[in-house]
Design a protein around this motif. Structure first.
Motif, PDB file in Angstrom:
ATOM      1  N   GLY A  58       0.782  -1.237   0.000  1.00  0.00           N
ATOM      2  CA  GLY A  58       0.000   0.000   0.000  1.00  0.00           C
ATOM      3  C   GLY A  58       0.807   1.276   0.000  1.00  0.00           C
ATOM      4  N   MET A  59       2.113   1.175  -0.298  1.00  0.00           N
ATOM      5  CA  MET A  59       2.938   2.373  -0.291  1.00  0.00           C
ATOM      6  C   MET A  59       2.577   3.287  -1.466  1.00  0.00           C
ATOM      7  N   LYS A  60       2.424   4.562  -1.138  1.00  0.00           N
ATOM      8  CA  LYS A  60       2.192   5.633  -2.107  1.00  0.00           C
ATOM      9  C   LYS A  60       2.792   6.896  -1.521  1.00  0.00           C
ATOM     10  N   ASP A  61       2.961   7.889  -2.354  1.00  0.00           N
ATOM     11  CA  ASP A  61       3.365   9.197  -1.859  1.00  0.00           C
ATOM     12  C   ASP A  61       2.332   9.622  -0.817  1.00  0.00           C
ATOM     13  N   SER A  62       2.792  10.100   0.319  1.00  0.00           N
ATOM     14  CA  SER A  62       1.873  10.454   1.417  1.00  0.00           C
ATOM     15  C   SER A  62       0.857  11.517   1.018  1.00  0.00           C
ATOM     16  N   LYS A  63       1.179  12.331   0.022  1.00  0.00           N
ATOM     17  CA  LYS A  63       0.238  13.374  -0.418  1.00  0.00           C
ATOM     18  C   LYS A  63      -0.994  12.777  -1.094  1.00  0.00           C
ATOM     19  N   LYS A  64      -0.939  11.487  -1.407  1.00  0.00           N
ATOM     20  CA  LYS A  64      -2.047  10.828  -2.097  1.00  0.00           C
ATOM     21  C   LYS A  64      -2.859   9.931  -1.171  1.00  0.00           C
ATOM     22  N   GLU A 124       7.218   9.011  -5.171  1.00  0.00           N
ATOM     23  CA  GLU A 124       6.238   8.441  -6.098  1.00  0.00           C
ATOM     24  C   GLU A 124       6.803   7.255  -6.868  1.00  0.00           C
ATOM     25  N   LYS A 125       8.118   7.067  -6.836  1.00  0.00           N
ATOM     26  CA  LYS A 125       8.765   6.048  -7.674  1.00  0.00           C
ATOM     27  C   LYS A 125       9.260   4.827  -6.902  1.00  0.00           C
ATOM     28  N   TYR A 126       9.584   5.000  -5.639  1.00  0.00           N
ATOM     29  CA  TYR A 126      10.191   3.921  -4.863  1.00  0.00           C
ATOM     30  C   TYR A 126       9.419   3.713  -3.560  1.00  0.00           C
ATOM     31  N   ASP A 127       8.990   2.476  -3.329  1.00  0.00           N
ATOM     32  CA  ASP A 127       8.215   2.167  -2.120  1.00  0.00           C
ATOM     33  C   ASP A 127       8.969   2.520  -0.843  1.00  0.00           C
ATOM     34  N   ILE A 128      10.287   2.339  -0.834  1.00  0.00           N
ATOM     35  CA  ILE A 128      11.069   2.635   0.368  1.00  0.00           C
ATOM     36  C   ILE A 128      11.020   4.123   0.699  1.00  0.00           C
ATOM     37  N   VAL A 129      10.997   4.978  -0.307  1.00  0.00           N
ATOM     38  CA  VAL A 129      10.905   6.420  -0.063  1.00  0.00           C
ATOM     39  C   VAL A 129       9.462   6.793   0.277  1.00  0.00           C
ATOM     40  N   SER A 130       8.498   6.111  -0.336  1.00  0.00           N
ATOM     41  CA  SER A 130       7.098   6.319   0.056  1.00  0.00           C
ATOM     42  C   SER A 130       6.914   6.007   1.533  1.00  0.00           C
ATOM     43  N   ALA A 131       7.556   4.936   2.000  1.00  0.00           N
ATOM     44  CA  ALA A 131       7.466   4.572   3.418  1.00  0.00           C
ATOM     45  C   ALA A 131       8.017   5.697   4.293  1.00  0.00           C
TER      46      ALA A 131
END
Length: 162
Positions: free
Chosen positions: A32-38, A131-138
């Protein structure tokens, strides 16, 4: 292992900025990782809990006093450096950083020198990495969760804000 780093609260005029680094195996990143703004606020807080249970997380609060005393580039470099340094980044093969200024090369150079990236590790500084990498979305999700809690506390102390 990999790590990702992002911030929340750099643009607002109220309260602290939060820089977060998340580290772990790709398989340990919750679904369920996404950019937090979404994501909705409830979803952000729920995912942040899941991330904290499954991964190594560091949170750096950059106060308004610090933000007001230095350039935003310097504030960001210090925050990202501290956040990365507080996880087991040396055992990671890759680090993913959401680029926090317009000059990607400056970010790469500053972070590489500040945290002394191991030779066998690849540092990826990417615009829109959340928006591109789940680890950064986390990392983005945990940072946004911390920021929202911070703003809620400011509201509790001073009345409704935002």
């Amino acid at each position: 292992m990999i790590y990702g780093c992002d911030e929340a609260g750099k643009g607002p005029v109220l309260g602290s900025m939060f820089v977060v680094c998340v580290a772990g195996n790709k398989e340990s990143i919750p679904d369920g990782m996404k950019d937090s703004k979404k994501l909705s606020t409830n979803r952000i807080h729920n995912l942040a809990e899941d991330i904290r249970e499954e991964m190594e997380v560091s949170v750096i609060e950059v106060t308004t006093h610090t933000i007001d005393s230095k350039s935003m580039t310097e504030v960001s470099v210090v925050g990202f450096t501290k956040a990365i340094s507080q996880v087991n980044f040396r055992n990671c093969t890759d680090g993913y950083i959401d680029c926090f200024i317009n000059n990607k090369k400056t970010v790469e150079d500053r972070l590489t020198s500040e945290i002394q990236v191991p030779e066998n590790q690849k540092l990826h500084v990417v615009f829109g990495a959340d928006e591109k990498y789940d680890i950064v979305s986390a990392a983005s999700i945990v940072a946004k969760s911390e920021r929202e809690k911070h703003i809620d506390q400011i509201s509790d102390d001073n009345g409704q804000v935002g």
